[in-house]
Design an enzyme around this catalytic site. Structure first.
Site, PDB file in Angstrom:
ATOM      1  CG  ASP A 131      -0.391  -0.010   2.513  1.00  0.00           C
ATOM      2  OD1 ASP A 131       0.846  -0.136   2.610  1.00  0.00           O
ATOM      3  OD2 ASP A 131      -1.134   0.113   3.521  1.00  0.00           O
TER       4      ASP A 131
ATOM      5  CE  LYS B 272       3.524  -5.811   3.839  1.00  0.00           C
ATOM      6  NZ  LYS B 272       3.116  -4.580   4.544  1.00  0.00           N
TER       7      LYS B 272
ATOM      8  CD  GLU C 293       8.462   0.006   7.260  1.00  0.00           C
ATOM      9  OE1 GLU C 293       7.478  -0.701   6.964  1.00  0.00           O
ATOM     10  OE2 GLU C 293       8.670   1.123   6.753  1.00  0.00           O
TER      11      GLU C 293
END
Ligand code: KIV
Length: 270
Positions: free
Chosen positions: A42, A110, A179
Site C-alpha cells: 500500500d 499482509k 520494519e
C-alpha cells in the site's frame, strides 16, 4: 515460488529477495531478474499516488494493482497489502477483503500490527488464506507513532514486538515483515520464531529483505505536495541504479546483494 521453497531457502541460509511491485511491466522484469517475492504494497499511495502516507489507499486500488502484477508475473509469489480499514473491525470483513485480493492474483495477504490482529491472522489462516504480518514501524499507524520513527528501542517496546512476532508465528503466519527496528532485535526475533522474517531497516540477519522499487531506483523524492529538496531518504534505502545504467541490472544487483548478504550493511541498519 512456493512457501515450501522459501523455507528450504531459509534452511540452507539463502536469503529471500522481495521488492514492491505495482504493475505488469515491473512484475515481468522482476520475475526474470530473480526476485523471490513481489509485494503489492500500500506504499503505492505514496510512490504512485503522491500522498504523504498510505492512509487513502482502498481495496479497489489494491485489487487493480494486484491484477496488473499477477498478469506480468504468473510464476512469482505475490503478496498483497490489506489497506487500512479493510481488516481491523471484524474478521468476516477481513476474510472477504483478503479473498478479493487472492482472487485478484495474490497468494498471500499482509496486514499491520500485533495484539488483537493475532486473532485476525488465525481467522484467515483457518480459512486457507496465507498471511504475512508486519511489525515494528507500521506505516498505517504513522500518526499514532508520531512520524517515521525507529521502533523497539526501549526494553518494553522490544519485548512487545518480540511477543507479537511469537504470537503471530504461533498463529501460523508464514512471513513477518520487520520494519525499522534495531538489527539485534530483528536477529533475536528471527532466531526465536518459525515464521520467516523479511527486514526493511532491520539488519542483515532477517531471512530476507524488502525495498520499495522506487527507492531501489533512487527516483522517489517525497510527497507530490512537497519540494524534492525537503525529502531525505531513510537510512535503509540504497540506490542500486546509480551503479549501472539498466533498471533490470539494478534489480538483479539488489537480488545478488541480498543473497550475498552485502545488503543491508550496518550503514543501512539501526
Ligand atoms: O507497503 C509497502 O510497500 C510495505 C513495505 C514497505 C514493506 O509494506
Amino acid at each position: 515460488m512456493t512457501l515450501t521453497r522459501l523455507h528450504e531457502m531459509a534452511d540452507r541460509d539463502e536469503k529471500i529477495a522481495m521488492l514492491t511491485c505495482y504493475d505488469a511491466t515491473f512484475a515481468k522484469l522482476m520475475e526474470h531478474a530473480g526476485v523471490d517475492i513481489l509485494l503489492v504494497g500500500d506504499s503505492l499511495g505514496m510512490v504512485l499516488q503522491g500522498a504523504e502516507n498510505t492512509l487513502n489507499v482502498s481495496m479497489h486500488h489494491m485489487t487493480y494493482h494486484t491484477k496488473s502484477v499477477a498478469a506480468g508475473a504468473p510464476n512469482a509469489l505475490i503478496i498483497a497489502d490489506m489497506p487500512v480499514g479493510s481488516y481491523e473491525h471484524d474478521n468476516e470483513a477481513a476474510y472477504k477483503n483478503a479473498l478479493w485480493l487472492i482472487r485478484s492474483g495474490a497468494q498471500m495477504v499482509k496486514f499491520e500490527g500485533g495484539g488483537d490482529r493475532v486473532q485476525t491472522a488465525r481467522y484467515l489462516i483457518d480459512r486457507g488464506i496465507p498471511v504475512c504480518a508486519h511489525l515494528g514501524f507500521t506505516p498505517q499507524s504513522v500518526n499514532q507513532l508520531g512520524g517515521y520513527k525507529i521502533q523497539g528501542k526501549t526494553e518494553e517496546s522490544a519485548h512487545q514486538i518480540t511477543q507479537d512476532a511469537i504470537d503471530m508465528s504461533n498463529a501460523g503466519v508464514s512471513l513477518i515483515v520487520l520494519e525499522m527496528v534495531p538489527a539485534t532485535l530483528a536477529k533475536h526475533i528471527t532466531e526465536s520464531i518459525k515464521a520467516l522474517t523479511i527486514g526493511i531497516g532491520a539488519g542483515v540477519d532477517c531471512d530476507g529483505q524488502v525495498l520499495v522499487i522506487q527507492d531501489l531506483l533512487g527516483i522517489y523524492n517525497g510527497a507530490a505536495s512537497k519540494q524534492p529538496h525537503e525529502f531525505k531518504a531513510p537510512r535503509f534505502v540504497k540506490n542500486f541504479l546509480c551503479e549501472t545504467n539498466s533498471v533490470k541490472q539494478a534489480v538483479s544487483n539488489y537480488v545478488n546483494a541480498v543473497k550475498s548478504k552485502t545488503f543491508p550493511t550496518p550503514e543501512h541498519s539501526y
